[in-house]
Design an enzyme around this catalytic site. Structure first.
Site, short mmCIF file in Angstrom:
data_model
loop_
_atom_site.label_atom_id
_atom_site.label_comp_id
_atom_site.label_asym_id
_atom_site.label_seq_id
_atom_site.Cartn_x
_atom_site.Cartn_y
_atom_site.Cartn_z
N CYS A 1 -60.70 -0.69 -39.02
CA CYS A 1 -59.85 -1.46 -38.11
C CYS A 1 -59.31 -2.66 -38.87
O CYS A 1 -60.07 -3.47 -39.39
CB CYS A 1 -60.71 -1.89 -36.92
SG CYS A 1 -59.86 -3.00 -35.80
N CYS B 1 -53.36 -15.02 -32.97
CA CYS B 1 -52.36 -14.31 -32.18
C CYS B 1 -51.75 -15.27 -31.18
O CYS B 1 -52.45 -16.09 -30.58
CB CYS B 1 -53.01 -13.14 -31.45
SG CYS B 1 -51.82 -12.17 -30.49
N CYS C 1 -54.14 -13.50 -24.69
CA CYS C 1 -54.75 -12.75 -23.59
C CYS C 1 -56.07 -13.42 -23.23
O CYS C 1 -56.79 -13.88 -24.13
CB CYS C 1 -54.98 -11.30 -24.00
SG CYS C 1 -53.44 -10.48 -24.46
FE1 SF4 Z 1 -53.26 -10.88 -29.22
FE2 SF4 Z 1 -53.82 -10.13 -26.73
FE3 SF4 Z 1 -54.04 -8.33 -28.75
FE4 SF4 Z 1 -55.79 -10.40 -28.53
S1 SF4 Z 1 -55.51 -8.68 -27.10
S2 SF4 Z 1 -54.79 -9.73 -30.38
S3 SF4 Z 1 -54.43 -12.06 -27.72
S4 SF4 Z 1 -52.16 -9.36 -28.00
#
Ligand code: SF4
Ligand code: SAH
Length: 343
Positions: free
Chosen positions: A98, A105, A109
Site C-alpha cells: 500500500c 491530505c 475526512c
Molecule cells: Fe484524504 Fe479522506 Fe483519503 Fe484520508 S480518507 S487520505 S482525508 S481523502
C-alpha cells in the site's frame, strides 16, 4: 524516470537505446542503489551517469511488524525530512504493498488520521515508486499487488501517480500487471472522468463510505463539492468505458453509517450494477468513534447477498501496529512513537 526519459538521457550522451532498457532494469528490477553496481556498463559510463543523475532513495525511519507477521508498516523519511507511510501485507499468495501519494491530505475526512495532518505536499513519481523498492529490498520480497491507499488523495496528484503506476507496471522493470494495481479515490468527479477518458487500465476504487449526502457530507467534506449523484454518474461512466468492475470502499463506523437503512440505501444506489463493495471496519484514531460490532456488520451485508455484487469485509490487518491510513505518523507525532521497532 520512465523508460522514455532514460532513452533521452542516454541519447544526450551518445549512447544507444538499448542502454536505457538496461538502466531501467538495473534501477527498478534489481533496485540498485549505486551506478557502480551496473557491471555490464563501462566504468567511464557509470561515472558519467553518476555525475549527471542521482539514484534517489528514501530512508526507513521506522519499521514495525505485527505479531502475526502478516503486516509490516514503514515510516519513510523523504529528502526534505517529511515522512510518509507504506504497508506490506501478506494474504495467502498475495503480497500487497500500500503506497502513499501525498504527504498529508487536504480533504480532511473526519475518520482519517492523514486528514488530520492537513496537506503538506505531493509526492513525485520517484518517491512513490521508491516506497515499493525500499520495501522489497528491506523484506527481500516481490510484491504481487499494489494499492494506492496510503496517505493522500491520488487524484489530486494525478500525473505523478499515473507515472509511478506506469513505471511499476512496465514489463522491463518491476512488471506488476495493471490489473493488479488499484488506485483509491475519495471521489473527485472530473478526475474519475479523466481516468476513464484516458483509457487507464488500472483498477479504480472509490471511497463511498455513506449512501446519502447528509451522512457523507459529515464524513467527507469533499461530498459538498461532488455530491453522491454526480459521483455515481462518474463511476458509471468509468465502468461503462473501462468495463472494469469498480470497487466501492465503505468504512463502517459504529452508530454512524452501519444501520440497516444505510445498507438498504447503498443497495438501492448500486442496484443492477456489477460492482464490488469492500466494507472496512473503522480503525479507531481517537475515542470519539468506534468500529461496528461483528453482528452489525453481518446484518449490514445481508441485503447484498441476493444482488449481483461481490461484497467483502476487509479484516483489519495490523491493528496492533496502527497500520491504518496515517495512523503510524499520527501516533509518532503524538507520543514520539509508542511502538517498538521489530526489524
Ligand atoms: Fe484524504 Fe479522506 Fe483519503 Fe484520508 S480518507 S487520505 S482525508 S481523502
Ligand atoms: N484518499 C484516498 C486514498 C487513501 S485513503 C481515498 O480516500 O480513497 C484509503 C482508504 O482508507 C479509504 O477508503 C479511506 O476511507 C480509508 N480510511 C481512512 N481512515 C480510515 C480509518 N480510520 N479506518 C478505516 N479506514 C480508513
Amino acid at each position: 524516470m520512465t523508460l522514455e526519459e532514460m532513452e533521452s538521457l542516454m541519447e544526450s550522451i551518445g549512447q544507444p537505446k538499448y542502454r536505457a532498457a538496461q538502466l531501467f532494469n538495473w534501477i527498478y528490477k534489481r533496485a540498485i542503489l549505486s551506478f557502480d553496481e551496473m557491471t555490464n556498463f563501462a566504468k567511464s559510463l557509470r561515472q558519467q551517469l553518476d555525475n549527471m543523475a542521482d539514484i534517489g532513495y528514501i530512508s526507513i525511519e521506522k519499521q514495525v511488524t505485527s505479531t502475526d507477521e502478516q503486516t509490516t508498516k514503514f515510516l519513510f523519511k523523504l529528502k526534505d525530512g517529511l515522512c510518509v507511510e507504506s504497508v506490506f501485507m501478506i494474504d495467502g499468495k498475495r503480497r500487497t504493498v500500500c503506497l502513499s501519494s501525498q504527504v498529508g491530505c487536504a480533504l480532511r475526512c473526519s475518520f482519517c488520521a492523514t486528514g488530520k495532518m492537513g496537506f503538506q505536499r505531493n509526492l513525485s513519481a520517484g518517491e512513490i515508486v521508491d516506497q515499493l523498492l525500499a520495501i522489497q529490498r528491506a523484506l527481500n520480497v516481490e510484491a504481487t499487488n499494489i494499492v494506492i491507499m496510503g496517505m493522500g488523495e491520488p487524484f489530486l496528484n494525478y500525473d505523478e501517480v499515473i507515472k509511478a503506476c506506469d513505471i511499476i507496471s512496465h514489463d522491463k522493470g518491476i512488471a506488476i500487471g495493471k490489473r493488479k494495481i488499484t488506485i483509491s479515490t475519495s471521489g473527485l468527479v472530473p478526475a474519475i472522468k479523466r481516468f476513464a477518458d484516458d483509457g487507464q487500465r488500472y483498477q479504480l476504487a472509490i471511497s463511498l463510505n455513506a449512501a446519502d449526502d447528509e451522512i457523507r457530507n459529515k464524513l467527507m467534506p469533499i461530498n459538498k463539492k461532488y455530491p453522491l449523484n454526480e459521483l455515481i454518474n462518474a463511476a458509471r461512466y468509468y465502468a461503462a468505458k473501462s468495463r472494469h468492475r469498480i470497487t466501492f470502499e465503505y468504512v463502517m463506523i459504529g452508530g454512524i453509517n452501519d444501520r440497516i437503512e444505510d445498507a438498504l440505501k447503498l443497495a438501492k444506489l448500486i442496484k443492477g450494477w456489477k460492482c464490488k463493495i469492500n466494507i472496512i471496519p473503522y480503525n479507531a484514531i481517537d475515542e470519539k468513534q468506534d468500529p461496528p460490532s461483528e453482528e452489525t456488520m453481518s446484518a449490514f451485508i445481508r441485503p447484498f447477498l441476493k444482488l449481483n455484487v461481490v461484497i467483502s469485509v476487509r479484516r483489519s490487518k495490523g491493528v496492533d501496529i496502527n497500520a491504518a491510513c496515517g495512523q503510524l505518523y499520527y501516533k509518532h507525532k503524538e507520543n514520539n512513537f509508542i511502538l517498538e521497532v521489530d526489524k
